[in-house]
Design a protein around this motif. Structure first.
Motif, PDB file in Angstrom:
ATOM      1  N   LYS A  40     -48.720 -57.954  18.853  1.00  0.00           N
ATOM      2  CA  LYS A  40     -49.801 -56.964  18.973  1.00  0.00           C
ATOM      3  C   LYS A  40     -49.329 -55.693  19.663  1.00  0.00           C
ATOM      4  CE  LYS A  40     -53.793 -58.800  17.533  1.00  0.00           C
ATOM      5  NZ  LYS A  40     -54.411 -60.070  17.939  1.00  0.00           N
ATOM      6  N   VAL A  41     -48.270 -55.824  20.460  1.00  0.00           N
ATOM      7  CA  VAL A  41     -47.750 -54.687  21.207  1.00  0.00           C
ATOM      8  C   VAL A  41     -47.453 -53.506  20.276  1.00  0.00           C
ATOM      9  CG1 VAL A  41     -45.729 -53.925  22.506  1.00  0.00           C
ATOM     10  CG2 VAL A  41     -46.821 -56.063  23.084  1.00  0.00           C
ATOM     11  N   VAL A  44     -49.815 -50.205  18.666  1.00  0.00           N
ATOM     12  CA  VAL A  44     -49.839 -48.866  19.229  1.00  0.00           C
ATOM     13  C   VAL A  44     -48.995 -47.895  18.394  1.00  0.00           C
ATOM     14  CG1 VAL A  44     -48.917 -47.552  21.171  1.00  0.00           C
ATOM     15  CG2 VAL A  44     -50.273 -49.605  21.585  1.00  0.00           C
ATOM     16  N   TRP A 142     -38.077 -40.618  30.555  1.00  0.00           N
ATOM     17  CA  TRP A 142     -37.590 -41.901  31.074  1.00  0.00           C
ATOM     18  C   TRP A 142     -38.670 -42.970  31.146  1.00  0.00           C
ATOM     19  CZ3 TRP A 142     -38.951 -43.748  36.091  1.00  0.00           C
ATOM     20  CH2 TRP A 142     -39.708 -42.836  36.845  1.00  0.00           C
ATOM     21  N   VAL A 143     -39.925 -42.579  31.310  1.00  0.00           N
ATOM     22  CA  VAL A 143     -40.965 -43.605  31.368  1.00  0.00           C
ATOM     23  C   VAL A 143     -41.135 -44.275  30.003  1.00  0.00           C
ATOM     24  CG1 VAL A 143     -43.408 -44.080  31.748  1.00  0.00           C
ATOM     25  CG2 VAL A 143     -42.187 -42.560  33.297  1.00  0.00           C
ATOM     26  N   VAL A 144     -41.209 -43.481  28.946  1.00  0.00           N
ATOM     27  CA  VAL A 144     -41.346 -44.075  27.611  1.00  0.00           C
ATOM     28  C   VAL A 144     -40.101 -44.886  27.262  1.00  0.00           C
ATOM     29  CG1 VAL A 144     -41.737 -43.620  25.149  1.00  0.00           C
ATOM     30  CG2 VAL A 144     -42.945 -42.283  26.848  1.00  0.00           C
ATOM     31  N   LYS A 146     -38.409 -46.589  29.362  1.00  0.00           N
ATOM     32  CA  LYS A 146     -38.606 -47.880  30.054  1.00  0.00           C
ATOM     33  C   LYS A 146     -39.618 -48.740  29.300  1.00  0.00           C
ATOM     34  CE  LYS A 146     -37.061 -47.862  34.686  1.00  0.00           C
ATOM     35  NZ  LYS A 146     -36.646 -49.159  35.190  1.00  0.00           N
ATOM     36  N   VAL A 147     -40.655 -48.105  28.781  1.00  0.00           N
ATOM     37  CA  VAL A 147     -41.644 -48.837  27.990  1.00  0.00           C
ATOM     38  C   VAL A 147     -40.969 -49.446  26.757  1.00  0.00           C
ATOM     39  CG1 VAL A 147     -43.680 -48.575  26.516  1.00  0.00           C
ATOM     40  CG2 VAL A 147     -43.652 -47.535  28.786  1.00  0.00           C
ATOM     41  N   ALA A 150     -39.158 -52.558  27.698  1.00  0.00           N
ATOM     42  CA  ALA A 150     -40.077 -53.681  27.892  1.00  0.00           C
ATOM     43  C   ALA A 150     -40.555 -54.213  26.542  1.00  0.00           C
ATOM     44  CB  ALA A 150     -41.256 -53.248  28.761  1.00  0.00           C
ATOM     45  N   ALA A 151     -40.898 -53.295  25.635  1.00  0.00           N
ATOM     46  CA  ALA A 151     -41.429 -53.705  24.328  1.00  0.00           C
ATOM     47  C   ALA A 151     -40.375 -54.438  23.505  1.00  0.00           C
ATOM     48  CB  ALA A 151     -41.937 -52.488  23.556  1.00  0.00           C
ATOM     49  N   LEU A 153     -38.548 -56.687  24.306  1.00  0.00           N
ATOM     50  CA  LEU A 153     -38.629 -58.123  24.578  1.00  0.00           C
ATOM     51  C   LEU A 153     -39.585 -58.825  23.631  1.00  0.00           C
ATOM     52  CD1 LEU A 153     -38.792 -57.816  28.464  1.00  0.00           C
ATOM     53  CD2 LEU A 153     -36.806 -58.483  27.093  1.00  0.00           C
ATOM     54  N   ALA A 154     -40.476 -58.043  23.003  1.00  0.00           N
ATOM     55  CA  ALA A 154     -41.424 -58.641  22.060  1.00  0.00           C
ATOM     56  C   ALA A 154     -40.874 -58.651  20.641  1.00  0.00           C
ATOM     57  CB  ALA A 154     -42.749 -57.883  22.103  1.00  0.00           C
TER      58      ALA A 154
END
Ligand SMILES: CCCCCCCCCCCCC/C=C/[C@@H](O)[C@H](CO[C@@H]1O[C@H](COS(=O)(=O)O)[C@H](O)[C@H](OS(=O)(=O)O)[C@H]1O)NC(=O)CCCCCCCCCCC
Ligand SMILES: CCCCCCCCCCCCC/C=C/[C@@H](O)[C@H](CO[C@@H]1O[C@H](COS(=O)(=O)O)[C@H](O)[C@H](OS(=O)(=O)O)[C@H]1O)NC(=O)CCCCCCCCCCC
Lengths: 209, 209
Positions: A40-41, A44, A142-144, A146-147, A150-151, A153-154
């Motif tokens: 589902k991630v 977006v 850099w924030v995106v 990092k996102v 994380a994503a 991993l899915a």
């Protein structure tokens, strides 16, 4: 039937102009690609790309006869928006859309080429990371970034991903990859042509989100 | 003018029923809240919440006389959808929307209560984390939780956040927090009533995304 076989990008004419209607019909089916990632991630991302497509369609439908090729749209908007251009309208939407399309292209190419992490042969993280680095990373702060990590991993297993590209049918991996290779020929050509058009018209921007 | 002062939730009647029209008018302004967080990263959340609101509105507008209160909607959908309910329609949209509303409520309450990280008094990460833990974390799988941690890095400074809640005006921090406290009174009551309704109607689900 494979998802990708439903999508038939056409060979380009010698001037490499991209027919707007054919392009929009074809890319409208591509967001389904992100469902193949399984989690589902990724909804977006699908919405973001759908948003781009909707925006370009809206411009096209205002005057299909005027906007026969994608270049017609960019040139008309360059004139209409003046200083605001190219960070505006369908020009902006296509600027981002082509990056998502490139992401998909590099990912599929990397799978078709058999690139894999020998220690984790059933993971596609190396392929996704390669696609991300080539298509998107430089446009993300850099924030995106990092996102993204994380994503990642899915991300699905390679076998599940190939299976869902084949719409759940039990096709042999080699048959699925053959479909991918076939799909990539014209698809890559169209994306390359769009990138070239952005360079030629000086429409490319490098800001990050 | 403060963003929050534009939004006037009404006191609830003794039966705690929530008037659909007033509720929708008020929450339609709330997605602006996510712009106050400053980073483009939060656009994604704004769209998710806007999607919920659009879905509830669509149901309401089909028959405003029938759906005077939010409970009217849930009860009508329970009958219409039978076994599919409550993971469907406006019931599902409001189930998720209320969590986003609770997130905002707990975050603002925590700021109004002066909770802060003494070592980093101008950060609001502790307040955001508290709100996340109370409102959302349990409904998110580990990947989305990781995405949250990454996105947290894009949170604005406390001072900038309060300033943008006041729409950029140079109001004193204490005046801004007084507005927040005033806003929270009825807002909290409405959210509590919606949660209670979900419990009473057995409409709450605990799956993760
Ligand atoms: C509870 C936890 C919540 C935490 C919140 C987390 C939020 C995470 C955010 C992640 C970001 C998701 C990906 C979306 C990124 C987009 O911001 C970018 C830029 O998007 C463009 O921005 C533009 C802004 O323009 S500006 O006004 O000029 O600034 C436009 O809005 C444009 O739309 S338009 O049609 O209207 O023109 C829009 O596409 N989009 C992308 O990066 C494309 C992503 C493509 C696919 C990526 C595939 C990655 C797969 C990863 C797999 C692991
Ligand atoms: C290039 C890099 C890209 C990487 C991609 C990153 C992607 C990151 C994804 C981050 C997630 C963003 C937040 C959104 C989360 C949503 O998934 C959840 C669940 O959403 C619901 O799902 C439902 C699915 O239902 S199901 O069919 O039954 O499974 C419905 O679709 C429902 O919509 S409805 O109106 O149609 O009913 C929908 O809201 N939404 C939330 O968690 C709400 C978030 C609220 C605000 C959070 C505030 C956090 C602020 C963080 C600050 C640091």
């Amino acid at each position: 039937m494979s998802l990708l076989l439903d999508i038939q990008f056409e060979e380009l004419p010698p001037d490499k102009s991209v027919d707007t209607k054919t392009f929009l019909d074809n890319v409208s089916k591509l967001p389904l690609f992100f469902d193949c990632l399984g989690s589902k991630v990724f909804t977006v991302i699908k919405s973001d790309i759908n948003g781009n497509i909707t925006k370009i369609k809206a411009v096209y439908h205002k005057d299909p006869a005027k906007y026969v090729t994608l270049q017609d749209i960019l040139e008309a908007e360059r004139e209409a928006y003046e200083a605001e251009w190219p960070k505006v309208g369908a020009t902006l939407a296509l600027m981002w859309l082509k990056r998502g399309l490139r992401f998909i292209q590099v990912l599929l190419q990397s799978l078709a080429d058999g690139e894999r992490d020998e220690n984790n042969p059933n993971l596609i993280r190396v392929n996704i990371t390669k696609a991300y680095e080539q298509a998107l990373k430089r446009y993300h702060g850099w924030v995106v970034q990092k996102v993204f990590s994380a994503a990642l991993l899915a991300a699905p297993y390679r076998s599940n991903f190939l299976k869902s590209l084949s719409k759940g049918e039990e096709v042999k991996e080699e048959d699925c990859l053959a479909n991918v290779r076939h799909f990539l020929v014209n698809y890559t050509m169209v994306i390359d042509a769009i990138y070239e058009m952005y360079t030629n018209l000086n429409a490319e921007l490098n800001y990050t989100v």
